[in-house]
Enzyme design. Sequence first.
Site, PDB file in Angstrom:
ATOM      1  N   LYS A 126      14.428  16.765  -5.432  1.00 52.19           N
ATOM      2  CA  LYS A 126      13.939  18.095  -5.814  1.00 52.19           C
ATOM      3  C   LYS A 126      15.037  19.129  -5.673  1.00 52.19           C
ATOM      4  O   LYS A 126      15.127  20.077  -6.453  1.00 52.19           O
ATOM      5  CB  LYS A 126      12.744  18.469  -4.928  1.00 52.19           C
ATOM      6  CG  LYS A 126      11.508  17.618  -5.177  1.00 52.19           C
ATOM      7  CD  LYS A 126      10.364  18.033  -4.250  1.00 52.19           C
ATOM      8  CE  LYS A 126       9.147  17.158  -4.459  1.00 52.19           C
ATOM      9  NZ  LYS A 126       8.049  17.497  -3.529  1.00 52.19           N
ATOM     10  N   TRP A 156       8.056  -3.246   4.605  1.00 56.33           N
ATOM     11  CA  TRP A 156       6.883  -4.082   4.376  1.00 56.33           C
ATOM     12  C   TRP A 156       7.223  -5.578   4.328  1.00 56.33           C
ATOM     13  O   TRP A 156       6.512  -6.403   4.891  1.00 56.33           O
ATOM     14  CB  TRP A 156       6.189  -3.641   3.085  1.00 56.33           C
ATOM     15  CG  TRP A 156       4.871  -4.287   2.836  1.00 56.33           C
ATOM     16  CD1 TRP A 156       3.820  -4.371   3.706  1.00 56.33           C
ATOM     17  CD2 TRP A 156       4.454  -4.930   1.634  1.00 56.33           C
ATOM     18  NE1 TRP A 156       2.758  -5.032   3.109  1.00 56.33           N
ATOM     19  CE2 TRP A 156       3.122  -5.382   1.835  1.00 56.33           C
ATOM     20  CE3 TRP A 156       5.057  -5.169   0.400  1.00 56.33           C
ATOM     21  CZ2 TRP A 156       2.404  -6.057   0.847  1.00 56.33           C
ATOM     22  CZ3 TRP A 156       4.340  -5.830  -0.585  1.00 56.33           C
ATOM     23  CH2 TRP A 156       3.038  -6.277  -0.360  1.00 56.33           C
ATOM     24  N   GLN A 195      12.044  -1.765   1.093  1.00 53.91           N
ATOM     25  CA  GLN A 195      11.020  -2.501   1.830  1.00 53.91           C
ATOM     26  C   GLN A 195      11.545  -3.790   2.459  1.00 53.91           C
ATOM     27  O   GLN A 195      10.804  -4.490   3.146  1.00 53.91           O
ATOM     28  CB  GLN A 195       9.839  -2.819   0.910  1.00 53.91           C
ATOM     29  CG  GLN A 195       9.103  -1.605   0.409  1.00 53.91           C
ATOM     30  CD  GLN A 195       8.559  -0.741   1.535  1.00 53.91           C
ATOM     31  OE1 GLN A 195       8.113  -1.246   2.555  1.00 53.91           O
ATOM     32  NE2 GLN A 195       8.615   0.575   1.365  1.00 53.91           N
ATOM     33  N   PRO A 210       0.807  -1.225   0.000  1.00 53.75           N
ATOM     34  CA  PRO A 210       0.000   0.000   0.000  1.00 53.75           C
ATOM     35  C   PRO A 210       0.842   1.277   0.000  1.00 53.75           C
ATOM     36  O   PRO A 210       1.684   1.473   0.870  1.00 53.75           O
ATOM     37  CB  PRO A 210      -0.791  -0.116   1.314  1.00 53.75           C
ATOM     38  CG  PRO A 210       0.104  -0.923   2.226  1.00 53.75           C
ATOM     39  CD  PRO A 210       0.818  -1.886   1.330  1.00 53.75           C
ATOM     40  N   LYS A 227      21.115  10.079  -7.579  1.00 57.88           N
ATOM     41  CA  LYS A 227      19.784   9.883  -7.016  1.00 57.88           C
ATOM     42  C   LYS A 227      18.935  11.127  -7.272  1.00 57.88           C
ATOM     43  O   LYS A 227      19.384  12.251  -7.108  1.00 57.88           O
ATOM     44  CB  LYS A 227      19.881   9.621  -5.515  1.00 57.88           C
ATOM     45  CG  LYS A 227      18.550   9.277  -4.871  1.00 57.88           C
ATOM     46  CD  LYS A 227      18.714   8.957  -3.384  1.00 57.88           C
ATOM     47  CE  LYS A 227      17.380   8.640  -2.734  1.00 57.88           C
ATOM     48  NZ  LYS A 227      17.528   8.339  -1.290  1.00 57.88           N
ATOM     49  N   ASP A 241      -2.147   2.940   2.424  1.00 63.49           N
ATOM     50  CA  ASP A 241      -1.516   3.063   3.740  1.00 63.49           C
ATOM     51  C   ASP A 241      -1.830   4.478   4.246  1.00 63.49           C
ATOM     52  O   ASP A 241      -1.364   5.455   3.661  1.00 63.49           O
ATOM     53  CB  ASP A 241      -0.009   2.852   3.583  1.00 63.49           C
ATOM     54  CG  ASP A 241       0.677   2.635   4.912  1.00 63.49           C
ATOM     55  OD1 ASP A 241      -0.018   2.545   5.929  1.00 63.49           O
ATOM     56  OD2 ASP A 241       1.918   2.557   4.927  1.00 63.49           O
ATOM     57  N   TRP A 284       3.952   0.532  10.299  1.00 65.07           N
ATOM     58  CA  TRP A 284       4.466  -0.609   9.535  1.00 65.07           C
ATOM     59  C   TRP A 284       3.710  -1.884   9.909  1.00 65.07           C
ATOM     60  O   TRP A 284       3.617  -2.810   9.101  1.00 65.07           O
ATOM     61  CB  TRP A 284       5.960  -0.781   9.775  1.00 65.07           C
ATOM     62  CG  TRP A 284       6.782   0.283   9.114  1.00 65.07           C
ATOM     63  CD1 TRP A 284       7.350   1.375   9.708  1.00 65.07           C
ATOM     64  CD2 TRP A 284       7.137   0.373   7.732  1.00 65.07           C
ATOM     65  NE1 TRP A 284       8.024   2.134   8.786  1.00 65.07           N
ATOM     66  CE2 TRP A 284       7.914   1.538   7.565  1.00 65.07           C
ATOM     67  CE3 TRP A 284       6.857  -0.420   6.618  1.00 65.07           C
ATOM     68  CZ2 TRP A 284       8.424   1.923   6.331  1.00 65.07           C
ATOM     69  CZ3 TRP A 284       7.366  -0.030   5.386  1.00 65.07           C
ATOM     70  CH2 TRP A 284       8.139   1.129   5.248  1.00 65.07           C
TER      71      TRP A 284
END
Length: 888
Positions: A669, A625, A621, A57, A666, A96, A584
């Site tokens: 912004k 997750w 993750q 999610p 990477k 989520d 989590w």
Amino acid sequence: MTDSKSTRRFAPLHDGIAESPSAAEKATLESWRARGTFAEVEKARAGAPTFVFWEGPPTANGRPGIHHVMARTIKDAVCRFQTMQGRRVVRKAGWDTHGLPVELEVEKKLGISGKPQIEEYGVAAFNAKCRESVWTYKKEWEELSERTGYWLDYAHPYVTYEADYVESVWYLLSRFHGAGLVYRGKRVLPYCGRCGTGLSSHELGQPGVYRDVMDPSVHVRFRLRTSLVAKVDPKLVRSGEQESVLAWTTTPWTLPSNIALAVHPDQEYSAIRMPRANGGTEILWIAAARMYAPWSAKELDKLKADGGGEILATLVGRELVGAKYEPLFDAVGARVPEIEPGAWKPERTHLHSIVAANYVSMEDGTGVVHQAAAYGVDDWETARAHRLPVLQAVGGEGRFVCDVASVKTGTLFKEADKALTIDLKERGLLLKSDHASHSYPHCWRCDTPLFYFASPAWYIRTTAYKERMIEQNRAIRWIPPDVGEKRFGEWLENNVDWNISRDRYWGTPLPFWVCDKPVDGASGRQPCDHVTAIGSVEELRKRAGALPDGFDNHKPLIDEIVFDCEKCGGKRSMKRTKAVLDCWFDSGAMPYAQYHWPFGDGRDKVSEQFPADFIAEGLDQTRGWFYTLHAIGAFVSSLPDARLPSGPTFKTCAVNGLVLDKDGVKMSKRLGNVIDPWKVLDEHGADAVRWYLLSSGQPWLPKRFDPSGLAEVRRKFLGTLINSYKFFAEYARIDDFDPSDPRVPKPADRTEIDRWILSRTQSLIDDVRARMLEYDLAAACRAIESFVIDDLSNWYIRRNRRRFWKSDTGADKLAAFSTLYSALTTTTLLMAPVAPFLSEMLWERLAPGQGTVHAALFPAADRPLVLPPLEESMRVVVRIVEMGRALR
């Protein structure tokens, strides 16, 4: 030629599709919506064997980026392939919706910061804003999913804040509690002062949490109250000579909270006489193994030249234990909490003395470790072992709670280092000061530097079933395998208990009610402390007698519900712990909570959709997750009444790496190198983006997103395929070709080059199917690319153009049409999981009236058509021609 059926069959593609695919793809989307194609595919597989897929999610209060397109392309390609394998794939969307990322976004919008201002604003009003905020970019997520061809059931998603979902989470926690795996404890946790809450160990393991920073490196003198050297031989000590123990730290801000010095009981420590800068000498105690570590070679030469470095005595660490020293600072007002009730008595404490600790290392520092129990995991355990009090000059907000030297109350802990170091130097307690680069943790949610802090929390004792988690991990297919064996496997080997509580507001309230009625105990009057874990709303209603109108199982209303204690009989003494749940846990509970397990028909639905055959998310993750799914599942599947398989929670896990800019940097912004997915899709189309992301390298490796690579995919692969279809369709319409024409020669009766491309087509089916079953999506894409560009276009079509130009439609021309038709149709089916739009357009024209390509079955190789010797012979011919061209 004019027959309408033939015209529909090989209709032209959209004008300019190769140059501007976006318009054609949007037309396909409109067609899918109008026809209900997703529902059509689901209906076609109703009752078929299931392939279980779970959607990780996302949180919709942040915009989706190009890295999300990467993960979703992998998931969609696998689900489409398995659907074409004849499997039923449930694609339930999920959101989520809890946690600090949501709270921080709301704080920003409201112009407030921190817990005091939230409480002043009002928790009820604040949580209402959080509930709204989680849907800020919901439409954009759904639209981007649709635009990229990622099919999900957004009409029936699971939402982690909804009442049924929360109730299932409560039930899970009650089962953990009933199994004796939930406990309260005060321990030292990684802590964010800005957010005012602790983190779990797997949060600390998130990528980007640790960053290289420059921190002070100080060697500090702790003045002994009585001479240790004099105990060995009083004649060794000169009149007025000060004796100190030397300790090293990179956190000067913890020194006002020092409670002890730790030495290793079995290591040797030596007292050395050193010249003082202002004249005279001093005695410093330091580990023999680290004798000259504090000095550089140049400094050491000067010391020796000045007569320094004389060893006066050597003792084993345990012989230093008990020696008292003077505290460095007078931290009046520092909090002095107990580690546990009755753990120490001031008159019996070893406060500000040397203690023994086996964890003390000789690898760095001085072999003497300054103990600040409130801010160090090992320090905390040492304090417990020696029944020491805990000084806390820095509080839970990461700021000083008292004045220390020139550091004022309210100073941020990191900002105190310089002032404290200067103060130590001015008082002659600083031997040496420097700066060193080291890795330091920051809050993954707000970027604030973390600090370790003694705080009460609720834990799940995952260490109690660690071996089960390790065993189940061995049965998971990780892609790549290294992630499971090393990153995830080593994480499990070093597993620590899971801190599941957060001292925040917008989250699943922990369903633990604690009795606060004072009762008589061994240590006098103390709270009853009985804990009840509520597993359902109905159970809470029975315990409380009734629930208020408009009941919502979130703060603050849930905190008002109290009931009697079943242990001590206290009236209305059971009050809910104020903490909320680690978000989590919410996401890791989705296999059960998405179907409101075990309530209603939740058991049956979960049994059908458990375990997952396949999940996929980013590498971050692994300790997010993926871990929470695994940790919860390893417990739940062991419950006899759960009626779930005892193996791993998920069978296959595909991991994708970071998406970087074209220079390998990477995206951020701040750097201005973030790729807007919408612009890329409008310029190149979703098929090109999807194909590029999967074909340009293994998904788990960092991916350089280069627009020139996208353009090459469009030109070389998709453009070549489009042109191949255009060539075929133009002449097929002219000659009114019908694939079922009985005059078409059988494959065995066709020319050698026809039989070769038919054989290559069947070999390609085997290759792509095998690659897809192994989740090697990159190799599957490259195999299709090579076939289309090299075999089909550059070799077969070029060699056979004259056959299509013939005026008469005889056996040879029909054989060429049929052969090329078969190659194009097969290619369309093979590429459908990765390039859903172009494959649909081609299928509608190559096989009109046969429904969507995504409900078709993946092709199986026709064995009699596979001719390896012929393929090898043609390979040699092609190579000879290529060499001839190169020489020319």
